[in-house]
Design a protein around this motif. Structure first.
Motif, mmCIF file in Angstrom:
data_model
loop_
_atom_site.group_PDB
_atom_site.id
_atom_site.type_symbol
_atom_site.label_atom_id
_atom_site.label_comp_id
_atom_site.label_asym_id
_atom_site.label_seq_id
_atom_site.Cartn_x
_atom_site.Cartn_y
_atom_site.Cartn_z
ATOM 1 N N THR A 10 38.287 -25.799 52.838
ATOM 2 C CA THR A 10 39.692 -26.152 53.109
ATOM 3 C C THR A 10 40.574 -25.470 52.067
ATOM 4 O O THR A 10 40.791 -24.269 52.130
ATOM 5 C CB THR A 10 39.873 -27.677 53.129
ATOM 6 O OG1 THR A 10 39.252 -28.254 51.975
ATOM 7 C CG2 THR A 10 39.235 -28.270 54.388
ATOM 8 N N ALA A 65 37.585 -31.376 53.183
ATOM 9 C CA ALA A 65 36.423 -30.655 53.691
ATOM 10 C C ALA A 65 35.320 -31.596 54.160
ATOM 11 O O ALA A 65 34.653 -31.333 55.168
ATOM 12 C CB ALA A 65 35.885 -29.710 52.616
ATOM 13 N N ALA A 114 40.727 -26.109 58.452
ATOM 14 C CA ALA A 114 39.436 -25.836 57.828
ATOM 15 C C ALA A 114 38.897 -24.503 58.327
ATOM 16 O O ALA A 114 39.230 -24.052 59.422
ATOM 17 C CB ALA A 114 38.453 -26.960 58.135
#
Length: 451
Positions: free
Chosen positions: A206, A223, A353
């Motif tokens: 991320t 993340a 992400a």
């Protein structure tokens, strides 16, 4: 010929000889044991020469050597290629061994040492069976070849190219392998299927740094959240893998195969008690034996990321990771499965992400029809020695080289194992029950003569 009396008279000498091989720490995965692996290869070659085999060679490869030998004096008779391996697993954790792993010892009619059952002990049975027939009868009923490698425990990376370049030398009508197990004591089994394998490592990223969860929490992607939500999409509520196209090439179980599984009389309630589980889990519509032997899977083997230490650290991790393996069946192609899983992951990844996927191991499944005459003769040989005919089973594990051997050499692979499921292969206190050492020798002789 009275082979039972012969083997009993030779038993102490055979066990002493096997003990010599078991003292060699031929751990193929550890580079510091490279010389030990070579020593084991040379020991196997010498053992084959003593048994009466001819043209014995130790072939260098890019890794560890392959040992070959042959005895081809039965014109018009089938040719049997015996495959096995002389390398072993590492021994950690060492403190859990009751006796040192490379100092063989016998307790309760069991031979303890690393490699005792996987696969030095089982491979050794074939050498001594051939030697016995030659000593007793001065000739073999079939033509015999050996191909013994030193890299099975590291997925045999150099054997496929060796097979390709030595096809004529290794050509055979049947491949005979002892690297599997009986179902339980006195209940022999012949494995007619091994699942394939593919493995991948997944990383989700991320931000460019870990972040304070008070300052940034709820406002930026996490993340770990992204990875966990992504992994949750891989299965549906019925236990099936939810990746589009995952089951392409998977054949439905025939009534005959399901009946063969049922003959095992596997006790699922006992398994739950043994493992302290309230219930089992898996694909609906299949028994435990069917799920683990003949259906494909997708499993998480490791999920990690973020703060792992004692106490609390209020942080949003910038990355998270997962290790995934799939067991494959039928005609599933490992690379195709990896591609489909990666496509699924990318399509379901949380906004904000990024994803990285690294493929690692790949191996195809192996299967053979139980009606094959070579397998039927093997089941008969077990019955003559054990008093009960072998059942045909499918093993949930993977021995990648079996499919390669059968495909490259165009020959059926007959897996006649003499181990037991509880003999701690790959674990501390590995051992081989000597009852099956005795019966294994007789069964192999019966099989070779029946061909």
């Amino acid at each position: 010929m009275d082979y039972q009396a012969y083997f009993q008279s030779k038993k102490d000498a055979h066990l002493k000889e096997l003990g010599e091989l078991l003292t060699i720490p031929s751990i193929s995965a550890l580079s510091e044991h490279k010389a030990d692996v070579l020593k084991a290869a040379e020991w196997v070659a010498d053992s084959l020469r003593r048994a009466g085999m001819e043209n014995v060679e130790v072939h260098p490869t890019a890794g560890h050597p392959v040992v070959t030998a042959e005895h081809l004096h039965a014109p018009g008779k089938p040719t049997v290629l015996v495959y096995g391996h002389y390398d072993v697993q590492p021994v950690d954790p060492l403190h859990l061994w009751e006796t040192p792993p490379f100092e063989p010892s016998i307790r309760d009619n069991k031979l303890y040492a690393r490699g005792a059952t996987d696969d030095k002990g089982q491979m050794f049975l074939h050498v001594k069976a051939v030697e016995a027939i030659l000593e007793q009868e001065k000739e073999l009923p079939v033509n015999i070849k050996f191909c013994i490698e030193g890299e099975e425990e590291v997925t045999s990376p150099n054997l496929p190219p060796f097979l390709e370049s030595h096809q004529d030398q290794l050509a055979a009508d049947v491949i005979l392998i002892s690297d599997t197990a009986l179902l339980e004591p006195g209940k022999p089994a012949i494995c007619i299927g091994l699942r394939g394998l593919c493995a991948l490592e997944v990383s989700v990223h991320t931000a460019n740094t870990d972040l304070h969860s008070g300052t940034f929490g709820g406002g930026v992607p996490n993340a770990l959240h992204a990875l966990v939500s992504l992994l949750a999409t891989l299965h549906d509520e019925q236990g099936r893998v939810a990746v589009d196209g995952f089951y392409k090439g998977v054949h439905e179980l025939t009534p005959e195969i399901r009946e063969e599984f049922a003959k095992q009389q596997f006790n699922e309630d006992h398994l739950k008690q043994t493992l302290a589980l309230e219930d089992l889990y898996g694909e609906e519509g299949y028994s435990f034996v069917e799920r683990t032997g003949a259906r494909p899977t997708l499993e998480l083997n490791g999920v990690y990321g973020g703060f792992q230490g004692e106490g609390t650290k209020t942080v949003l991790p910038k990355e998270a990771h997962a290790k995934i393996t799939c067991r494959l069946v039928g005609d599933q192609d490992p690379q195709d499965i990896i591609d489909k899983i990666e496509k699924h992951l990318r399509e379901n990844l949380q906004k904000g992400a990024t994803l990285q996927v690294k493929a690692t191991e790949k191996a195809r499944a192996f299967t053979i029809e139980p009606a094959d005459p070579m397998l039927q003769k093997a089941a008969d040989a077990y019955e003559r020695v054990y008093g009960t005919r072998a059942l045909f089973t499918k093993d949930g594990g993977s021995i990648p080289i079996v499919e390669t051997l059968s495909r490259v050499l165009s020959a059926p692979a007959v897996m006649m194992g003499f181990g037991l499921p509880d003999e701690n292969l790959h674990a501390p206190n590995e051992h081989f029950n000597l009852e099956n050492f005795d019966k294994g020798l007789l069964t192999i002789v019966e099989y070779l003569k029946s061909l």
